[in-house]
Design a protein around this motif. Structure first.
Motif, PDB file in Angstrom:
ATOM      1  N   GLY A   1       6.464 -13.619  35.519  1.00  0.00           N
ATOM      2  CA  GLY A   1       5.401 -12.789  36.051  1.00  0.00           C
ATOM      3  C   GLY A   1       5.296 -12.726  37.552  1.00  0.00           C
ATOM      4  O   GLY A   1       4.375 -12.109  38.072  1.00  0.00           O
TER       5      GLY A   1
ATOM      6  N   ALA B  64       2.727 -11.586  44.267  1.00  0.00           N
ATOM      7  CA  ALA B  64       1.839 -11.509  43.109  1.00  0.00           C
ATOM      8  C   ALA B  64       2.375 -12.352  41.965  1.00  0.00           C
ATOM      9  O   ALA B  64       3.570 -12.653  41.895  1.00  0.00           O
ATOM     10  CB  ALA B  64       1.696 -10.057  42.659  1.00  0.00           C
ATOM     11  N   ASP B  65       1.466 -12.706  41.075  1.00  0.00           N
ATOM     12  CA  ASP B  65       1.809 -13.516  39.909  1.00  0.00           C
ATOM     13  C   ASP B  65       0.970 -13.035  38.728  1.00  0.00           C
ATOM     14  O   ASP B  65      -0.246 -13.098  38.763  1.00  0.00           O
ATOM     15  CB  ASP B  65       1.528 -14.991  40.206  1.00  0.00           C
ATOM     16  CG  ASP B  65       2.022 -15.927  39.120  1.00  0.00           C
ATOM     17  OD1 ASP B  65       2.597 -15.465  38.114  1.00  0.00           O
ATOM     18  OD2 ASP B  65       1.827 -17.150  39.279  1.00  0.00           O
ATOM     19  N   VAL B  66       1.658 -12.520  37.704  1.00  0.00           N
ATOM     20  CA  VAL B  66       0.995 -12.079  36.483  1.00  0.00           C
ATOM     21  C   VAL B  66       0.885 -13.271  35.552  1.00  0.00           C
ATOM     22  O   VAL B  66       1.791 -14.110  35.498  1.00  0.00           O
ATOM     23  CB  VAL B  66       1.807 -10.946  35.813  1.00  0.00           C
ATOM     24  CG1 VAL B  66       1.216 -10.555  34.474  1.00  0.00           C
ATOM     25  CG2 VAL B  66       1.892  -9.744  36.727  1.00  0.00           C
TER      26      VAL B  66
ATOM     27  N   THR C  52       4.526  -7.214  35.033  1.00  0.00           N
ATOM     28  CA  THR C  52       4.981  -7.127  36.430  1.00  0.00           C
ATOM     29  C   THR C  52       5.399  -5.699  36.749  1.00  0.00           C
ATOM     30  O   THR C  52       5.128  -5.213  37.844  1.00  0.00           O
ATOM     31  CB  THR C  52       6.139  -8.091  36.757  1.00  0.00           C
ATOM     32  OG1 THR C  52       7.285  -7.760  36.001  1.00  0.00           O
ATOM     33  CG2 THR C  52       5.756  -9.527  36.582  1.00  0.00           C
TER      34      THR C  52
ATOM     35  N   SER D 291       2.167  -3.740  37.197  1.00  0.00           N
ATOM     36  CA  SER D 291       1.457  -4.148  38.413  1.00  0.00           C
ATOM     37  C   SER D 291       2.203  -3.726  39.667  1.00  0.00           C
ATOM     38  O   SER D 291       1.600  -3.242  40.632  1.00  0.00           O
ATOM     39  CB  SER D 291       1.242  -5.661  38.416  1.00  0.00           C
ATOM     40  OG  SER D 291       0.515  -6.056  37.280  1.00  0.00           O
TER      41      SER D 291
ATOM     42  N   VAL E  74      -3.755 -10.540  37.246  1.00  0.00           N
ATOM     43  CA  VAL E  74      -2.752 -10.680  38.295  1.00  0.00           C
ATOM     44  C   VAL E  74      -3.418 -11.332  39.498  1.00  0.00           C
ATOM     45  O   VAL E  74      -4.518 -10.942  39.887  1.00  0.00           O
ATOM     46  CB  VAL E  74      -2.173  -9.315  38.729  1.00  0.00           C
ATOM     47  CG1 VAL E  74      -1.027  -9.500  39.717  1.00  0.00           C
ATOM     48  CG2 VAL E  74      -1.724  -8.501  37.534  1.00  0.00           C
TER      49      VAL E  74
ATOM     50  N   HIS F  61      -5.055 -15.436  44.467  1.00  0.00           N
ATOM     51  CA  HIS F  61      -3.721 -15.999  44.681  1.00  0.00           C
ATOM     52  C   HIS F  61      -3.821 -17.191  45.643  1.00  0.00           C
ATOM     53  O   HIS F  61      -4.753 -17.264  46.434  1.00  0.00           O
ATOM     54  CB  HIS F  61      -2.809 -14.923  45.292  1.00  0.00           C
ATOM     55  CG  HIS F  61      -1.361 -15.223  45.174  1.00  0.00           C
ATOM     56  ND1 HIS F  61      -0.654 -14.983  44.017  1.00  0.00           N
ATOM     57  CD2 HIS F  61      -0.485 -15.750  46.047  1.00  0.00           C
ATOM     58  CE1 HIS F  61       0.598 -15.352  44.202  1.00  0.00           C
ATOM     59  NE2 HIS F  61       0.718 -15.825  45.422  1.00  0.00           N
TER      60      HIS F  61
END
Length: 190
Positions: free
Chosen positions: A49, A67-69, A80, A83, A118, A139
């Motif tokens: 992700g 970013a990190d899903v 991802t 997003s 996210v 985040h």
């Protein structure tokens, strides 16, 4: 034999998904006399992700996203794509990091599966005016590494995760910091 074939098929499909996911990452990174970009992308699994992007918004003005899903594997990889594409639609033409997060959130809200979200950190570096504007959306904070003074400057703002609340119920803060020659921006995922 069927189990071996199934394993081979799954492994081949994961490799195809990994290659497709690598396609959303910027390659090559933008080039400029004023700033250099570098990245290292090592997913925990074959696919996952995490993603990032670097876009030139205008001459000398660059948007940098990490970013990190939620989750890992194929479900996270699919999110991802969604997003990343949403970010690519919202970022051009907007020079407020908070507005990009609001727009991205608005487009993803109610499209994310239950309990998915996210985290994002988005910064805009204006090389012409030598400042960095940034917004944190759930985040981990970023850092400015200032080598000549040996300072590590944390970058954090108020802001919730992307995709969990409607546009009307979410607020993203935006901060700005002047940069000087030699400063480095460090962004990462967990």
């Amino acid at each position: 034999k069927r189990l071996e074939q199934f394993h081979q098929d799954i492994t081949a499909e994961l490799e195809q998904a990994r290659r497709a996911q690598a396609f959303i990452l910027p390659e090559p990174l933008p080039q400029s006399q004023a700033v250099r970009f570098a990245s290292k992308f090592v997913p925990m699994d074959q696919i996952g992700g995490d993603f990032f992007d670097v876009v030139e918004l205008e001459e000398g003005i660059f948007g940098v996203l990490i970013a990190d899903v939620t989750g890992h594997g194929i479900p996270a990889a699919l999110l991802t794509f969604m997003s990343s594409n949403t970010f690519k639609i919202t970022a051009p033409g907007l020079f407020s990091t908070a507005n990009v997060m609001r727009s991205t959130n608005g487009m993803l809200y109610e499209k994310m599966p239950d309990s998915a979200f996210v985290s994002m950190f988005y910064a805009i570096y204006n090389a012409n005016e030598q400042h960095l504007t940034y917004t944190q959306a759930g985040h981990p904070q970023g850092f400015i590494i200032r080598p000549h003074t040996k300072k590590l400057i944390p970058l954090s703002t108020e802001g919730l995760l992307i995709g969990i609340l409607s546009r009307e119920n979410v607020h993203f803060e935006e901060n700005r910091i002047p940069l000087i020659a030699g400063d480095k921006l460090l962004l990462y995922t967990d």
